[in-house]
Motif scaffolding. Structure first.
Motif, PDB file in Angstrom:
ATOM      1  N   LYS A  71       0.756  -1.072   0.077  1.00  0.00           N
ATOM      2  CA  LYS A  71      -0.065  -0.023   0.113  1.00  0.00           C
ATOM      3  C   LYS A  71       0.829   1.175   0.009  1.00  0.00           C
ATOM      4  N   ARG A  72       0.499   2.276  -0.550  1.00  0.00           N
ATOM      5  CA  ARG A  72       1.137   3.560  -0.612  1.00  0.00           C
ATOM      6  C   ARG A  72       0.760   4.496   0.707  1.00  0.00           C
ATOM      7  N   ASN A  73       1.823   4.734   1.208  1.00  0.00           N
ATOM      8  CA  ASN A  73       1.784   5.798   2.502  1.00  0.00           C
ATOM      9  C   ASN A  73       1.654   6.915   2.096  1.00  0.00           C
ATOM     10  N   PRO A  74       0.403   7.779   2.281  1.00  0.00           N
ATOM     11  CA  PRO A  74       0.225   8.890   1.713  1.00  0.00           C
ATOM     12  C   PRO A  74       0.988   9.914   2.457  1.00  0.00           C
ATOM     13  N   VAL A  75       1.571   9.869   3.362  1.00  0.00           N
ATOM     14  CA  VAL A  75       2.668  10.816   3.999  1.00  0.00           C
ATOM     15  C   VAL A  75       3.966  10.936   3.543  1.00  0.00           C
ATOM     16  N   THR A  76       4.499   9.681   3.236  1.00  0.00           N
ATOM     17  CA  THR A  76       5.790   9.610   2.857  1.00  0.00           C
ATOM     18  C   THR A  76       5.854   9.326   1.149  1.00  0.00           C
ATOM     19  N   GLY A  77       4.574   8.756   0.713  1.00  0.00           N
ATOM     20  CA  GLY A  77       5.044   8.471  -0.790  1.00  0.00           C
ATOM     21  C   GLY A  77       5.270   7.169  -0.928  1.00  0.00           C
ATOM     22  N   ALA A  78       5.765   6.383  -0.177  1.00  0.00           N
ATOM     23  CA  ALA A  78       6.529   5.170  -0.085  1.00  0.00           C
ATOM     24  C   ALA A  78       5.494   4.025  -0.599  1.00  0.00           C
ATOM     25  N   VAL A  79       5.810   2.986  -1.139  1.00  0.00           N
ATOM     26  CA  VAL A  79       4.828   1.840  -1.351  1.00  0.00           C
ATOM     27  C   VAL A  79       5.508   0.894  -0.062  1.00  0.00           C
ATOM     28  N   GLU A  80       4.609   0.544   0.819  1.00  0.00           N
ATOM     29  CA  GLU A  80       5.121  -0.253   2.117  1.00  0.00           C
ATOM     30  C   GLU A  80       4.452  -1.471   1.737  1.00  0.00           C
ATOM     31  N   LEU A  81       5.173  -2.663   2.203  1.00  0.00           N
ATOM     32  CA  LEU A  81       4.988  -3.998   2.198  1.00  0.00           C
ATOM     33  C   LEU A  81       4.468  -4.188   3.630  1.00  0.00           C
ATOM     34  N   ASN A  82       3.416  -5.085   3.957  1.00  0.00           N
ATOM     35  CA  ASN A  82       3.065  -5.588   5.277  1.00  0.00           C
ATOM     36  C   ASN A  82       3.313  -6.990   5.408  1.00  0.00           C
ATOM     37  N   HIS A  83       4.426  -7.354   5.981  1.00  0.00           N
ATOM     38  CA  HIS A  83       4.616  -8.667   6.092  1.00  0.00           C
ATOM     39  C   HIS A  83       3.730  -9.482   6.736  1.00  0.00           C
ATOM     40  N   GLU A  84       2.859  -9.027   7.589  1.00  0.00           N
ATOM     41  CA  GLU A  84       1.982  -9.769   8.120  1.00  0.00           C
ATOM     42  C   GLU A  84       0.847 -10.435   7.104  1.00  0.00           C
ATOM     43  N   VAL A  85       0.697  -9.621   6.251  1.00  0.00           N
ATOM     44  CA  VAL A  85      -0.306  -9.844   5.183  1.00  0.00           C
ATOM     45  C   VAL A  85       0.298 -10.670   4.019  1.00  0.00           C
ATOM     46  N   CYS A  86       1.501 -10.211   3.525  1.00  0.00           N
ATOM     47  CA  CYS A  86       2.048 -10.872   2.474  1.00  0.00           C
ATOM     48  C   CYS A  86       2.207 -12.454   2.601  1.00  0.00           C
ATOM     49  N   VAL A  87       1.958 -13.180   1.371  1.00  0.00           N
ATOM     50  CA  VAL A  87       1.843 -14.507   1.420  1.00  0.00           C
ATOM     51  C   VAL A  87       2.981 -15.219   0.610  1.00  0.00           C
ATOM     52  N   ASN A  88       4.050 -14.393   0.528  1.00  0.00           N
ATOM     53  CA  ASN A  88       5.276 -14.730  -0.449  1.00  0.00           C
ATOM     54  C   ASN A  88       4.963 -15.433  -1.652  1.00  0.00           C
ATOM     55  N   CYS A  89       3.964 -14.892  -2.524  1.00  0.00           N
ATOM     56  CA  CYS A  89       3.788 -15.639  -3.959  1.00  0.00           C
ATOM     57  C   CYS A  89       4.777 -15.131  -4.674  1.00  0.00           C
ATOM     58  N   MET A  90       5.645 -14.192  -4.616  1.00  0.00           N
ATOM     59  CA  MET A  90       6.340 -13.586  -5.544  1.00  0.00           C
ATOM     60  C   MET A  90       6.104 -12.910  -6.582  1.00  0.00           C
ATOM     61  N   ALA A  91       4.925 -12.449  -6.473  1.00  0.00           N
ATOM     62  CA  ALA A  91       4.400 -11.811  -7.808  1.00  0.00           C
ATOM     63  C   ALA A  91       4.909 -10.265  -7.869  1.00  0.00           C
ATOM     64  N   CYS A  92       5.061  -9.600  -6.801  1.00  0.00           N
ATOM     65  CA  CYS A  92       5.691  -8.173  -6.814  1.00  0.00           C
ATOM     66  C   CYS A  92       7.356  -8.192  -7.429  1.00  0.00           C
ATOM     67  N   VAL A  93       7.820  -9.334  -6.728  1.00  0.00           N
ATOM     68  CA  VAL A  93       9.230  -9.509  -7.198  1.00  0.00           C
ATOM     69  C   VAL A  93       9.235  -9.803  -8.935  1.00  0.00           C
ATOM     70  N   ALA A  94       8.510 -10.434  -9.176  1.00  0.00           N
ATOM     71  CA  ALA A  94       8.434 -10.723 -10.598  1.00  0.00           C
ATOM     72  C   ALA A  94       8.130  -9.551 -11.418  1.00  0.00           C
ATOM     73  N   ALA A  95       6.855  -8.900 -10.986  1.00  0.00           N
ATOM     74  CA  ALA A  95       6.385  -7.575 -11.673  1.00  0.00           C
ATOM     75  C   ALA A  95       7.205  -6.318 -11.692  1.00  0.00           C
ATOM     76  N   CYS A  96       7.858  -6.125 -10.667  1.00  0.00           N
ATOM     77  CA  CYS A  96       8.542  -4.845 -10.721  1.00  0.00           C
ATOM     78  C   CYS A  96       9.683  -4.648 -11.942  1.00  0.00           C
ATOM     79  N   PRO A  97       9.461  -3.763 -12.627  1.00  0.00           N
ATOM     80  CA  PRO A  97      10.195  -3.511 -13.879  1.00  0.00           C
ATOM     81  C   PRO A  97      11.826  -3.141 -13.626  1.00  0.00           C
TER      82      PRO A  97
END
Ligand code: SF4
Ligand code: SF4
Ligand code: FES
Lengths: 144, 258
Positions: A71-97
């Motif tokens: 999710k985007r942190n509206p204050v910092t502008g950073a895209v943050e990853l919540n490790h509690e929610v992450c299921v380790n599917c690797m989609a983002c690792v594969a998708a980030c250009p």
């Protein structure tokens, strides 16, 4: 968003202080984490490029996450990853250009730059100011 | 914002959020086997049980699964009351009887003082504790490739008709989040097999490294509006590519200045 993270490859000496700062800042239970920033040879003499997340507006990582762990942190502008929610599917690792979501094999967690919640440690430790975190007006005035 | 008391400490909580969420936020260790933040709670494992009371309950207590119990103002929670610990031990005792070979169950049971079950051990059992984390994650991701089938003793996790599930994309989320590591898969020579279904992995066009299956990449590209070309290189080769692009720009800049 008041500040922005600026990378100036022409100032980078490839000293890797940023990597150390990042890895210690994101340590878990005293164990150093995988760095989210890394200086890479830019292909020309004495030219290093500190490569890290660009916090894209239309971020492929956010789109790829099927459980909304990113999710985007509206204050910092950073895209943050919540490790509690992450299921380790690797989609983002594969998708980030830009290859900026990575698997920390030791911690078995997917990690990415979160701008340290609004005070990037790497910018503090970069001795040549190749990495800076500064108010947006300031950088706009200088370049514009 | 409301206030609840956990183990003697007053803490803030959002009205209606589940007690377990508040407990975890306070960094209090309550064991769970069926909880995952990505999916709705289901109350299957019973280990997150806590003791609750309120001043107006005249000393009466209740025992509830914290993953399914909404926080309410004035609630007094004890996560490790004597009775709670006893309840957890008995539950773990039963888990140990049912899955005596599971290292994960053995360790958790040992933490609650159960080294050997007092019940009869199931000798030919498997390590699936039927927590449903796998099926709930697969459903939440939108695949619905596996589900709980059968009842009672015969209940198990399986794809429809026990055949290779067409809906499965081989994301491995079920296997990677199973608390007892029960779900098997095999990854070798650029291929992956899970739930009897064979997949081909995407190999990086530069170095050959594999990250996800072709089917998963195609799914993401099609359903989440991501350029399929993004999936062709691995993360490391992508970083090198970015360094090369930024390097060229910086070099022009450098030449222009000198
Ligand atoms: S296979 Fe694993 S995740 Fe799925 S129900 Fe069984 S124990 Fe839970
Ligand atoms: S690997 Fe297949 S069954 Fe498992 S969560 Fe992914 S899509 Fe569902
Ligand atoms: S976490 Fe399993 S019942 Fe609450």
């Amino acid at each position: 968003m008041n500040n922005r993270f600026i990378v100036k490859p022409e100032l980078c000496t490839g000293c890797r202080s940023c990597e150390l700062a990042c890895s210690f800042t994101h340590a878990i239970d005293g164990v150093r984490a995988l760095t989210r920033i890394t200086p890479i040879d830019g292909g020309f003499k004495d030219l290093w490029v500190p490569v890290t997340c660009l916090q894209c507006d239309d971020a492929a990582c956010i789109k790829s996450c099927l459980v909304n762990a990113l999710k985007r942190n509206p204050v910092t502008g950073a895209v943050e990853l919540n490790h509690e929610v992450c299921v380790n599917c690797m989609a983002c690792v594969a998708a980030c250009p830009f290859g900026c979501a990575v698997l920390d094999t030791q911690a078995n967690l997917i990690v990415k730059c979160d701008l340290c919640g609004g005070d990037p440690a790497c910018a503090h430790f970069c001795p040549t100011k190749a990495l800076v975190w500064e108010p947006i007006e300031k950088s706009v005035k200088k370049t514009g | 914002m409301i206030h609840i008391t956990i183990n003697g400490k007053v803490v803030q909580a959002k009205d209606g959020e589940m007690l377990l969420t508040v407990i975890r936020r306070e960094k209090i260790d309550v064991p769970t086997l069926c909880h995952h933040e990505a999916v709705e709670p289901s109350g299957a494992c019973r280990l997150c049980m806590v003791e609750i009371t309120k001043p107006e309950w005249d000393g009466w207590c209740d025992y509830v699964t914290s993953c399914l119990y909404p926080a309410a103002d004035g609630l007094i929670v004890n996560t490790h009351a004597k009775k709670v610990n006893e309840l957890r031990s008995s539950i773990l005792d039963m888990y140990l009887a049912r899955h005596p070979k599971s290292p994960e169950i053995r360790q958790l049971a040992a933490e609650y003082g159960v080294l050997k079950t007092q019940f009869e051990e199931v000798v030919d059992g498997d390590n699936c504790i039927l927590c449903g984390i796998c099926t709930r994650i697969c459903d939440t991701m939108g695949f619905h490739a596996i589900s709980m089938v059968g009842r009672g003793h015969g209940k198990e996790v399986a794809p429809p008709l026990n055949m290779a599930p067409t809906a499965c994309v081989g994301c491995l989320s079920c296997a990677k989040n199973c608390p007892t590591n029960y779900i098997e898969y095999n990854m070798e020579n650029g291929g992956l097999t899970i739930w009897k279904k064979d997949f081909e992995m995407v190999a990086c066009t530069e170095c050959g490294k594999t990250t996800i299956t072709k089917e998963f990449a195609e799914y993401l590209s099609k359903n989440r509006d991501i350029n399929i070309d993004y999936f062709r290189k691995c993360d490391e080769c992508h970083r090198k590519e970015l360094a090369g692009t930024m390097g060229r720009i910086s070099n022009w800049d450098r030449e222009a200045r000198s």
